[in-house]
Design an enzyme around this catalytic site. Sequence first.
Site: not given
Lengths: 478, 478, 478, 478
Positions: A285, A379, A251-252, A155, A231-232
């Site tokens: 995010c 999300e 970093e989710l 992203n 990511g996820s």
Amino acid sequence: MQTTEKKKLYINGEWVESESYTPLLSPYSREVLAEIPIATKQDVNWAIVAADEARRTMAQLPAHERSAILERVVSLLQQRADEAAKLVALEAAKPITTAKAEVARTIQTYKFAAEEAKRIHGETIPLDAAPGGENRIAFTVREPIGVIGAITPFNFPLNLVAHKLGPAIASGNTVVLKPASQTPLSAYFIAELFEQAGLPKGALNVVTGSGKTVGDQIVADTRINMVTFTGSPEVGISIRNKAGLKRVTLELGSNSAVIIDEHVDIDRIIPRCIVGAFSFQGQVCISLQRIYVHEKKYKEFVEKFVVAVKQLKVGDPLDPSTDVSALISEKDVERSLQWIEEAKQGGATVAIGGERQGNILLPTVILGAAPTMKVSCQEVFAPIVLINQVSSIDEAIELVNDSRYGLQAGVYTNNVHVAWEAAEKLHVGGVLINDIPTFRVDHMPYGGVKESGFGREGIRYAIEEMTELKLIIFNRNR
Amino acid sequence: MQTTEKKKLYINGEWVESESYTPLLSPYSREVLAEIPIATKQDVNWAIVAADEARRTMAQLPAHERSAILERVVSLLQQRADEAAKLVALEAAKPITTAKAEVARTIQTYKFAAEEAKRIHGETIPLDAAPGGENRIAFTVREPIGVIGAITPFNFPLNLVAHKLGPAIASGNTVVLKPASQTPLSAYFIAELFEQAGLPKGALNVVTGSGKTVGDQIVADTRINMVTFTGSPEVGISIRNKAGLKRVTLELGSNSAVIIDEHVDIDRIIPRCIVGAFSFQGQVCISLQRIYVHEKKYKEFVEKFVVAVKQLKVGDPLDPSTDVSALISEKDVERSLQWIEEAKQGGATVAIGGERQGNILLPTVILGAAPTMKVSCQEVFAPIVLINQVSSIDEAIELVNDSRYGLQAGVYTNNVHVAWEAAEKLHVGGVLINDIPTFRVDHMPYGGVKESGFGREGIRYAIEEMTELKLIIFNRNR
Amino acid sequence: MQTTEKKKLYINGEWVESESYTPLLSPYSREVLAEIPIATKQDVNWAIVAADEARRTMAQLPAHERSAILERVVSLLQQRADEAAKLVALEAAKPITTAKAEVARTIQTYKFAAEEAKRIHGETIPLDAAPGGENRIAFTVREPIGVIGAITPFNFPLNLVAHKLGPAIASGNTVVLKPASQTPLSAYFIAELFEQAGLPKGALNVVTGSGKTVGDQIVADTRINMVTFTGSPEVGISIRNKAGLKRVTLELGSNSAVIIDEHVDIDRIIPRCIVGAFSFQGQVCISLQRIYVHEKKYKEFVEKFVVAVKQLKVGDPLDPSTDVSALISEKDVERSLQWIEEAKQGGATVAIGGERQGNILLPTVILGAAPTMKVSCQEVFAPIVLINQVSSIDEAIELVNDSRYGLQAGVYTNNVHVAWEAAEKLHVGGVLINDIPTFRVDHMPYGGVKESGFGREGIRYAIEEMTELKLIIFNRNR
Amino acid sequence: MQTTEKKKLYINGEWVESESYTPLLSPYSREVLAEIPIATKQDVNWAIVAADEARRTMAQLPAHERSAILERVVSLLQQRADEAAKLVALEAAKPITTAKAEVARTIQTYKFAAEEAKRIHGETIPLDAAPGGENRIAFTVREPIGVIGAITPFNFPLNLVAHKLGPAIASGNTVVLKPASQTPLSAYFIAELFEQAGLPKGALNVVTGSGKTVGDQIVADTRINMVTFTGSPEVGISIRNKAGLKRVTLELGSNSAVIIDEHVDIDRIIPRCIVGAFSFQGQVCISLQRIYVHEKKYKEFVEKFVVAVKQLKVGDPLDPSTDVSALISEKDVERSLQWIEEAKQGGATVAIGGERQGNILLPTVILGAAPTMKVSCQEVFAPIVLINQVSSIDEAIELVNDSRYGLQAGVYTNNVHVAWEAAEKLHVGGVLINDIPTFRVDHMPYGGVKESGFGREGIRYAIEEMTELKLIIFNRNR
């Protein structure tokens, strides 16, 4: 750039071919953008060997040289900013205006990294604060942790790579980077800039391929000292559980929310909420997914918001007037439509949007969605936003906190007491008073609680995670 | 204390009986010291519930009240210092003089915690350092992470518990503590002090039982936000792999070394090396296990060291003149003897010791052990020390670094250049110039690299790990 | 305490007689409280010699010992708190309840000092951030500055002395203290506690006498390395101009103000404003002297405030129900009355008070005073408060800033935007949102801009001023 | 540059003529370099008015804009580096190679300033550490102090100006600069760069004229909030005594020394000692003036040092091979010769040098000078160095400390214990182990004790002095 260009892996300062390739398609036009190498186990191993061997060189570079390399990357990127933005627009279907903003931020990120490279330091410890510690000089140093495996998402293909490479190089580490499968071009592009900037061979290696193969190999290899992943949550947790004693930064995702208090001037905040919800199709995010409006302003807010949504222009990412373009994959379009459908079935209303045009999901506003619906508790990562009314700020805070995520949250209010109360009670990594949650500048500490992640980014904070504290004591007792 | 006393679990501020009990035997005399409750799954669950419910109370205690509780624990422990030392001597077979020293350090640890409770703070972030960040006030706060599962070892039953409870309480968290099976008495003792000190109910819970049952349950429970563990690398890694997104701090083992340069005055350093190698039977994380002496001083060092070893007195831990007492378990005596045997088989020489007296392993010096022998490459955790000669400091540094551990290392030298070189090259958490690696004061950052652990203790550092960074931004743009 | 007691100077750890004495009278009852020694030039010189010679001893005390001395002072003061409060009540005519509060804060001040003594540290400097700085280790240390001359005022005879002695002793300095002429008893009392606490001889010396003689000698002497003064701007500036290269910290006066916004609940804030204005007869550096109320609330505020003033009880400072007692001197009563008279002549109204009862000035509220009147632009240091109406917060901020002082200011408002605007625009050392300016806890940075002073107190900040930064660099290039 | 060029004052962003002019002569060739304006009282007043009025503009510039201005100055200076170096060589008679090195450092200084502009921040204060401080949020901000009067010396006409302008602009202040009378050209040059870089009008003003007139006016004016001065102790102290409550930073002189221990390799350190003693004719604040050699190495050192001195080339500053050129003034040549004469009369030996060639004083080495001779106890500021033998390092330390100055000192030793002892005992602002005292990089804290000054420079440290700490508290109690 020709669409049939065959990209190469970047290993140990060399551009190398792979055994096999896969075509990279534009999410918007489905045209082939390039052929992307699929790294083999040997390729990845080679990248790790190169990174491992470059450790000493990097660790011994003086701070001003590490900084100078990053300053040169900044210059090169400034010179080639348009090219960089176009790459991102093509491979990620990011509207070109937004892509240009990403390039500008990426420049900032490397700039901060160049500067922080010169500010890594320790402190002295007064050991004589404890009996038995007399006549000793003690201080801490921060040493590079070694080889960092970086796994990055589609992203922000430039800026989220910069948030790994910037602090890693700044602090004297070496990197094996696996970019997202959909956005390899910008990763190779940045590798080229680092090469031109004079980064020592092996300090940066870029390998493309599937997360399953390349990603898992990076996470498992004992020569990798740290994994930094954006990511996820699912993938993040599985990485953590396989990482042994490696350091891990994650970093989710999130389902970020904003709360709007009763006395707030709605006209003033609508444009910003639109940006928060639909920028890059909501694939951010900290995209604004949930809006909780005080009942006294709910009706006004919905009306004005829907009017504003209608003015959004959907289309080709390369068109400067486009606001919303294609989702990253067909699969995501379908998933989004299913979630919208689920919401409708459950009694929610689609105020606008809810349909596709090719791979574009039209900007969608859902009213009255229940907290248990996927559009609310998962999300969405799509141009979908919920608006719900609340009878008090306390109620809104509880709704925001009732989430497995906790990245950022915003509150619009004029009341100083409400502001501090929200700042205290919102269980997230960052609270924004009188702003949307979709705010980030690249030097601020950024990261979430609960399933939104682990560790903080923002150059200085990332550097702390990427360095090892060593204590050095000189005993002067004789 | 009566040997037949039946201890109780400490849950939610209550002393509660368990379904079943197990006798606690003195490692030295094998007499029964007490009956220890074996917590059931329900007991542990209850402890977690209590800790979870006490979160809000603890988070809202003002700093000066958290500090006052810890200051009262300091006072109470000062008053009952002899009793505390005796408990440790009995349950851990720690020589009473050493046990008293542990109590003195434990007092320091809680004192530092009391003080640091009042110093938890954040910083402001100049967001206007980046374009787009204008007119915003931003600052960080550190919030308690929540419920902390603490799993502690037998070797410092008071002070290593203090390094969990101290910072946890100081920073407003709640705790579920599982002490080592062999040293529950001191854990219940300290719980009693916290109770008297006015700690809110549920903020501290102590549950005893096997690591397999109680420990695993703590690690797996999603209401536990962080696990802090001190113990073996094997258990540590397995905890990490099961912990999901929980934060984890691990203080694991080492095979710590000291290097002795050619011009060093041997007489002066022998007593300190003896302390490093044999204090509490070598059952110390940073016990001195490997000594590398420059060849010009090797012979002199060995002779004088062995003479000093001969003067060590073995015996009853309660006898103030005892230097070395029983190992923590029969199993460890046997393991130690096997490792010594392996060394002898491989060509190493036992200069002194190498035998048992009951559960006491006599202080043992091994010469010429190869790096691959268990006594060298594993953590011995017994009164065994290796002495090897080296032809240069560089060689010695390589030997020290050739280890899967990296906690602390010492170097004796008069040469300023050698000192800095060693400080740079030794790959450990702490380098001690002109001292043994077995130095720790309780406010210094402490922890290792490689398999020696993850994260740092030392009150202020532990508090950082036990708190969550939150960013608060006020947007002033209108 | 007997009123005829003859006090002694405290020099080099000895209690010594002086050549001449002066009676100390109670400001309230005019009875003689004690005979106070008048230090001669030789006495002061002797004190300076003692302090100079004790420098090395103090500089070499380990941090934990400096801390322990201060912790013992804390204990002793806790034990003798009532006695201390009574001393202050007698010599300063401070109402006993307020005096007790001062003792409680003094305990906090020494406690913070005890703790900060163990936290003085430096940081490492990454010299390789600049070309030419490679291969160097650099770090800073903070060394005690040496001999500190402390000159203290009458209004917090215990706590403002503590703000000099606490940080000075904590950071390893020695002190020559000249307390205010009216409040020597509490200074000698605290010297006694330090003596019992084991402070090395010469580290603290107390000399009484006139500011002209003793004060000037301290400021002029080249062996004094720093002067720390709390008192009037006039004296402060003259000290600064005579101090040469000595470091100087000045905590001077103010005419502190609070602003009250239109939506504020008046009932809730009246009691706090009363405290701010009349505590210790307004003889507080941050006493509330000017109140600016939004015109929509002005009338209500004045009415309710005057009602509250009527309930204040004037009388004997030893009576626990007394709110307001005598001013520190007859001269001050007269000055206050003249200023009130000037205000009346100029058209201001006295809503209540404006008269004396013996040496007590009745709590006085003045309406409509012009900014140029002495009661507005000078520091009144008496139980006088002005209330003025404003038509906007901006106007109020301008009025507050139109002062040669700038210590602290308060703003009561519910509006978050107003709050931040005030925080930015008020030109003072400390802004208090939703509080009076009369707030201080003893670890916060405290001090003013403009003629309110120079430097900051609050233990950690004072320690910074009382230590010298030294940079140590090891060059590893060979 | 034409020698007859008439320079203009730089006030409020305009280049303005003055009433009268004075010719600027080359110290080396005596040719006229330019006509320099002599600012009148009105000119200086106008500059102060401009600076005062620009305060608000500067204070409101976002950090990234202040930083960008400084980055542009960096770029411009990089582009015009040769021109800048030539200016310095001409007006100060600084050998061109040394002048180029100064330009390189000046670039670094502005670069550090550009970066630190983005890092000015405060911290939060946990007020609840004290009873009564509950439920309050508190944090500090650093506000620009306002108008800064900068008075700079001739010896680093670019870099010592940069150490005033860099941090002043970085932290949002405005400046009135009075450069040294002999080096106005580089000051006007840098003003031109700031103008091109887009600095707001009035933020920098340059006024030339005599120290007596212009300097005194700056120090006396109440609109100037801070004076930062680098120069002689006499002037420095007089500034301090006239400055009232203005903040004052003083970087004054020194008679810096190095100590050489017995085992040191003399060959290796000679070149560095030569640089320390004779760089820019010794006209450097931290010039090496005194060398104390252990008696075992004294003879060897003197012989080799004199040999090295012989190789120094004296001559035209514009000649790249010149090592030593003219002193800044004829007066200084004469003063130097008198001091040398005094030393000879007193029994000291001139090993080499001691004569003039035009305005060049030949590099001079004096042996056996007594501590009381001017060449030893005063700051020589000329190419004169003393070499004395000592019988121990302790003796040497005492000799170094026996000075009214204390800026920096160096110690060459291989012994780690000696190194730490010297680091502790040398009473100076900076101790350099294994280096000469003449080391400075521009981000390190720099400044002296005793008469060497007051305050610290080095960008970050200077910024601290140039900003005012403000405390902001939000009271949440209702």
